[in-house]
Design an enzyme around this catalytic site. Structure first.
Site, PDB file in Angstrom:
ATOM      1  N   ARG A 287     -36.401 -63.517  33.161  1.00 54.94           N
ATOM      2  CA  ARG A 287     -35.607 -62.805  32.173  1.00 54.94           C
ATOM      3  C   ARG A 287     -35.803 -63.520  30.844  1.00 54.94           C
ATOM      4  O   ARG A 287     -35.882 -64.751  30.801  1.00 54.94           O
ATOM      5  CB  ARG A 287     -34.113 -62.811  32.544  1.00 54.94           C
ATOM      6  CG  ARG A 287     -33.750 -61.848  33.656  1.00 54.94           C
ATOM      7  CD  ARG A 287     -33.824 -60.389  33.183  1.00 54.94           C
ATOM      8  NE  ARG A 287     -33.385 -59.428  34.190  1.00 54.94           N
ATOM      9  CZ  ARG A 287     -34.198 -58.781  35.015  1.00 54.94           C
ATOM     10  NH1 ARG A 287     -35.496 -58.990  34.973  1.00 54.94           N
ATOM     11  NH2 ARG A 287     -33.712 -57.910  35.889  1.00 54.94           N
TER      12      ARG A 287
ATOM     13  N   GLU B  61     -35.028 -56.476  24.785  1.00 54.39           N
ATOM     14  CA  GLU B  61     -36.098 -55.506  25.054  1.00 54.39           C
ATOM     15  C   GLU B  61     -35.697 -54.107  24.572  1.00 54.39           C
ATOM     16  O   GLU B  61     -34.527 -53.740  24.719  1.00 54.39           O
ATOM     17  CB  GLU B  61     -36.397 -55.492  26.553  1.00 54.39           C
ATOM     18  CG  GLU B  61     -36.935 -56.843  27.019  1.00 54.39           C
ATOM     19  CD  GLU B  61     -37.084 -56.943  28.535  1.00 54.39           C
ATOM     20  OE1 GLU B  61     -36.831 -55.950  29.242  1.00 54.39           O
ATOM     21  OE2 GLU B  61     -37.449 -58.031  29.002  1.00 54.39           O
TER      22      GLU B  61
ATOM     23  N   HIS C 135     -42.413 -55.855  30.125  1.00 60.75           N
ATOM     24  CA  HIS C 135     -41.553 -55.909  31.328  1.00 60.75           C
ATOM     25  C   HIS C 135     -42.095 -54.995  32.426  1.00 60.75           C
ATOM     26  O   HIS C 135     -41.433 -54.046  32.858  1.00 60.75           O
ATOM     27  CB  HIS C 135     -40.099 -55.550  30.995  1.00 60.75           C
ATOM     28  CG  HIS C 135     -39.131 -56.025  32.036  1.00 60.75           C
ATOM     29  ND1 HIS C 135     -37.825 -56.374  31.753  1.00 60.75           N
ATOM     30  CD2 HIS C 135     -39.275 -56.224  33.379  1.00 60.75           C
ATOM     31  CE1 HIS C 135     -37.216 -56.745  32.866  1.00 60.75           C
ATOM     32  NE2 HIS C 135     -38.076 -56.658  33.878  1.00 60.75           N
TER      33      HIS C 135
END
Ligand code: NAP
Length: 306
Positions: A224, A253, A271
């Site tokens: 993360r 994000e 991601h």
């Protein structure tokens, strides 16, 4: 007969798995139309906030397609009697191979080389700077859970000595344990971050860890964004305190700080650690199994934290 309602805040992939959801349930995507929904489908990145839970008085199940639960307020869910399921294990290989790919891309300048060729720099007679071997180095794994251990298996198989840190030492591990991130970094040429996100791991990779890693080293983060202090990382890359980085996850994000966009030898992906057809299909199947079990009143295949 009325079909159970599912509020889908994330899409199941690939398309035929999404179709299975639609074939069986009354799928809505607007939370304002979901006050009767007992089931929310979400992803690890999207999660579900307490404010959203407040809008869903009938909610009893949060089915997460993913393993990260840092975007879900778990105490708030427990207090409301809401159960949570995740999709552990079935995505570990995909995320581990993404971590390896990012390390190779940074170490061997693969993304940079691609830009170099397309820009005509090679044809103009310029030379790409030397890369750095990944497999000749020592691997450190910060967070030695399902993904971390899958990655350790891959790296060991490729001949790398592997060390790790986690909250506790694992008695069944063939790899070397270090008690904290700084000590692990001192013994690593490539540091892979695979720890769970959340308050406990926020800023775990800070300037001290990056300094301990050293100027010939590479940092990879597939966990993360907040686990790595991004300002400290950008500064370390700019100053040459580490040699390169590969990042799949970020604080905010899909926004990536300009300092990381500008940093030398920093490979960025959006991601996509679990974004393979194989992994997403298996994740979707497990989500559907969890929802079906909930509706049938049976035991949930992969409950979180029970
Ligand atoms: P997991 O099996 O729960 O493993 C989490 C690991 O983090 C455990 O080894 C745990 O240590 C360690 N950890 C937790 N707090 C720590 C701390 N303070 N210091 C050091 N280590 C700590 O989870 P997983 O399935 O491997 O997934 C790991 C994470 O990957 C997820 O939480 C998610 O955020 C991320 N992820 C990213 C993607 C992507 O697309 N990039 C996809 C899936 C998952 P112990 O073993 O000692 O408890």
């Amino acid at each position: 007969m009325t079909r159970p309602m599912v509020l889908a805040l994330a899409a199941l992939k690939p398309a035929d798995m999404a179709q299975k959801l639609h074939d069986t349930y009354d799928v809505v995507t607007d939370i304002a139309a979901a006050s009767q929904a007992q089931i929310v489908l979400t992803s690890g990145a999207v999660g579900l906030s307490p404010a959203q839970m407040d809008q869903l008085p009938a909610l009893r199940l949060i089915a997460v397609s993913g393993v990260g639960v840092d975007a879900i307020d778990l105490p708030a869910a427990v207090a409301r009697g809401i159960r949570v399921t995740t999709t552990p294990g079935v995505l570990s290989l995909a995320v581990a191979e993404m971590a390896l790919g990012l390390a190779l891309a940074a170490g061997r300048r693969i993304a940079e080389g691609d830009r170099f060729v397309r820009a005509g720099d090679w044809a103009s007679g310029r030379k790409l700077a030397l890369g750095r071997s990944v497999l000749a180095g020592r691997a450190g794994i910060l967070g030695y859970g399902r993904i971390g251990r899958q990655l350790a298996d891959l790296l060991r198989g490729l001949g790398m000595p592997v060390a790790y840190t986690a909250r506790s030492e694992k008695n069944d591990s063939p790899d070397t344990y270090h008690p904290d991130a700084v000590t692990l970094a001192q013994h690593s040429d490539v540091l892979f971050v695979t720890a769970a996100g959340g308050a406990e791991t926020r800023g775990l990779v800070n300037a001290d860890v990056l300094a301990a890693l050293g100027p010939d080293s590479i940092l990879v983060n597939v966990a993360r964004g907040p686990v790595v202090d991004s300002a400290a990382l950008a500064a370390a890359l700019q100053a040459g305190h580490i040699a390169g980085a590969g990042l799949d996850v970020f604080d905010d994000e899909p926004n990536v700080p300009q300092a990381l966009l500008d940093a030398p030898n920093c490979v960025l992906t959006p991601h996509v650690g679990s974004a393979t057809d194989e992994a997403r299909r298996a994740m979707s199947a497990l989500v559907l199994d969890n929802i079906a079990a909930f509706v049938a009143g049976g035991p949930l295949p992969s409950p979180y934290g029970e």
